[in-house]
Design an enzyme around this catalytic site. Structure first.
Site, PDB file in Angstrom:
ATOM      1  N   LYS A  56       0.827  -1.205   0.000  1.00 35.83           N
ATOM      2  CA  LYS A  56       0.000   0.000   0.000  1.00 35.83           C
ATOM      3  C   LYS A  56       0.861   1.256   0.000  1.00 35.83           C
ATOM      4  CE  LYS A  56      -4.000  -2.006   2.391  1.00 35.83           C
ATOM      5  NZ  LYS A  56      -4.867  -1.942   3.598  1.00 35.83           N
ATOM      6  N   ARG A  57       2.030   1.170   0.605  1.00 32.71           N
ATOM      7  CA  ARG A  57       2.918   2.329   0.677  1.00 32.71           C
ATOM      8  C   ARG A  57       3.587   2.605  -0.661  1.00 32.71           C
ATOM      9  NH1 ARG A  57       8.117   2.433   1.131  1.00 32.71           N
ATOM     10  NH2 ARG A  57       8.192   0.223   1.660  1.00 32.71           N
TER      11      ARG A  57
END
Length: 476
Positions: A240-241
């Site tokens: 997600k990062r």
């Protein structure tokens, strides 16, 4: 042959994830290709994390991608009576049993077994106790065979399975009476007559236990097809990062849904050397025979290429409607179509991979105030540009018709008048003066899009910047 029935069964605990969207697309495509039925079932039994907002976001994501469903959405939480009934029938038939072992006791015995070289599976202490409903707090476990393969022929990975002795009597109902995922999903798939379960390879290890539950319920298992996991460009698990992982993120950055669907279907599936597929193409061509086993690499460059391909194919009216929300986000006010804007959008097709990228390149047109890029000003609005901009502004004031042909002749006249300078020495200061940037579509296209009055006013502002720099250099 039975009519094909597939399903997509998301958990509504967040937005529609890229991997989940790929699962939905493969199920949709397989059903459409075979003239079957595609249904939607929301697996919302995780009461702590499931929300109606997340469910709505998942459904909206599917609709935006163009994926329709024939039945549903059904909700797993609304089928709890059916799940309890199935568990009761398994207990009554002796194929499941109640277990009163506490968590602490189970953990202690597991650790002892592992320490002595065992596999840490449940030791079967309650297996033959025939405990009744009055036994107190208890879970329910399925009674697995003590040996023998729980096998299935995966339509992607081929012969698969696990020996029953390596699984143990798994819990199918918690002590609070709620069913576990593996029981609920099997019961739901039986009742909904699912013929093909197409899902991510992370579910492959769950399947032998589910096969055992089908057998215990005297039901024929469906065909299973586990599709490869999706990894990032580096080959690492999606983060997600680091990566876009939700369909909403792609939508917000202005990806065309046609491009995204095309990109997603190629994450694990191929059809010869073809790269471009519409939804109709996918429904016509998709089958499981050409789904690979290796992890599918999500490469942003391929999505960018597809984005530009589909942007170039949109008709002008549709392009404006698609890009309008992004234009208004940048303009911070309503934006109406106009010949100048339409002309600019058409010119930006070759420079844009997403709608947001296209809209960003119109900032100098749709906003009254332009923002100057410092590097562009330093490089092009220098004192040496002052006489060039003055001469050009004077010439442009007398242009009768504000079109590309007339503007080109005006530029050529000024370039010749100023000693036969190269066109770039005139065009670049002009471009920075009227757009604030060093990059735009062709200079004549740009001036036509902005219009006469705003161009002349911005040339004046650009001149003021160059004159201020000249004054600063001379100290006056």
């Amino acid at each position: 042959m039975k009519s094909i029935r597939t399903r997509f069964a998301p958990s509504p605990t967040g937005f529609l994830h890229l991997g989940s969207a790929r699962t939905a697309l493969f199920n949709w495509a397989f059903a459409r290709h075979h003239g079957g039925t595609f249904l939607l079932r929301v697996e919302d039994t995780d009461h702590d994390r499931s929300t109606l907002e997340s469910e709505a976001a998942v459904l909206e994501g599917l609709r935006w991608l163009g994926l329709d469903w024939d039945e549903g959405p059904f909700r797993q939480s609304e089928r709890s009576d059916r799940h309890r009934a199935a568990i009761a029938s398994l207990i009554a038939s002796g194929r499941a049993y109640r277990c009163v072992c506490s968590k602490d006791s189970l953990e202690e015995r597991k650790n002892q077994d592992l320490a002595s070289g065992g596999n840490g599976l449940y030791d079967g202490r309650c297996r033959d106790l025939t405990l009744g409903a009055d036994c107190g707090d208890h879970t329910v476990r399925i009674r697995l065979p003590q040996e023998g393969a729980l096998a299935f022929d995966d339509l992607v990975f081929g012969p698969s399975g696990q020996d029953a002795s390596q699984i143990g009597d798994a819990i199918i109902q918690r002590s609070d009476g709620t069913p576990l995922y593996n029981l609920a999903v099997v019961v739901d798939d039986i009742d909904m007559e699912i013929t093909h379960v197409i899902r991510g390879a992370d579910h492959h290890p769950n399947t032998p236990l589910q096969v055992a539950i089908y057998q215990a319920l005297d039901a024929e298992p469906p065909f299973f097809a586990h599709v490869p996991l999706i990894v990032g460009e580096s080959g690492k698990k999606l983060s997600k990062r680091r990566d876009n992982v939700s369909i909403q993120e792609f939508q917000e950055e202005g990806q065309l849904h046609e491009a995204l669907v095309n990109w997603i279907v190629r994450l694990g599936w191929s059809h010869g050397d073809d790269e471009v597929f519409s939804l109709d193409d996918i429904a016509r061509l998709f089958d499981l025979d050409h789904v690979g086993r290796s992890a599918a690499r999500a490469e942003p460059a391929k999505l960018q290429w597809l984005g530009q391909h589909y942007i170039k194919g949109l008709k002008n009216d549709e392009l404006f409607q698609r890009v309008k929300p992004f234009l208004e986000e940048i303009a911070e006010q309503p934006v109406q179509d106009s010949p100048g804007l339409s002309h600019l959008l058409d010119a930006l097709r070759e420079r844009s991979h997403t709608l947001m990228e296209m809209a960003e390149q119109t900032r100098w047109l749709i906003r009254d105030e332009i923002e100057y890029e410092e590097k562009a000003v330093q490089k092009h609005l220098r004192p040496v540009s002052i006489p060039l901009l003055q001469a050009l502004r004077t010439r442009l004031e007398s242009v009768e018709t504000w079109d590309e042909g007339q503007l080109e002749r005006a530029f050529e006249h000024v370039a010749e008048q100023e000693g036969g300078i190269k066109m770039g020495k005139l065009a670049q200061p002009t471009r920075v003066a009227v757009t604030g940037r060093a990059v735009s579509p062709g200079i004549y296209e740009t001036l036509v899009a902005i219009g006469r009055e705003r161009c002349l006013a911005r040339l004046g502002a650009g001149l003021s910047i160059a004159e201020a720099r000249a004054a600063a250099q001379t100290g006056s």
